[in-house]
Design an enzyme around this catalytic site. Sequence first.
Site: not given
Length: 137
Positions: A97, A106, A66, A120, A118, A110, A100, A51, A103, A48
């Site tokens: 995470c 997602h 992707c 992503c 997955r 698949d 902390c 943190c 974001h 991350c």
Amino acid sequence: MVKKVVKTEAQWREELTPTSFEVTRKKGTERAFTGQYWDHHVPGIYRCICCGTALFASDTKFDSGCGWPSYFAPLNPENIEEHVDRSYGMIRTEVTCKICDSHLGHVFEDGPEPTGLRYCINSVSLAFEPFASDSSA
């Protein structure tokens, strides 16, 4: 039990790049095929950016096509949390995470075996730590 990392918005802004702040603290995303780790193939651990928590290992990374780094499993499932994300007229599963609340991206159903998942993940949400090379050889 690991202690949560909690900082003010001003502290996060001071520590992160503007792009990392927008993605990790404001749930943004980087453009596909632009992040430094989407086509990265060095053995190591992805942590991350906020943190330092270990999130993904290079041996679970795969090319999903992707444009973002994709992994079929987290290093330790206890280090991430999943949340329903209903933004942009879609229903997705957001990954954050656990330490902390950053974001990360997602998770989709698949991916390849063995998990069929997955993850992503935005490159700007990650810091890469390569495995130490054996210099005794």
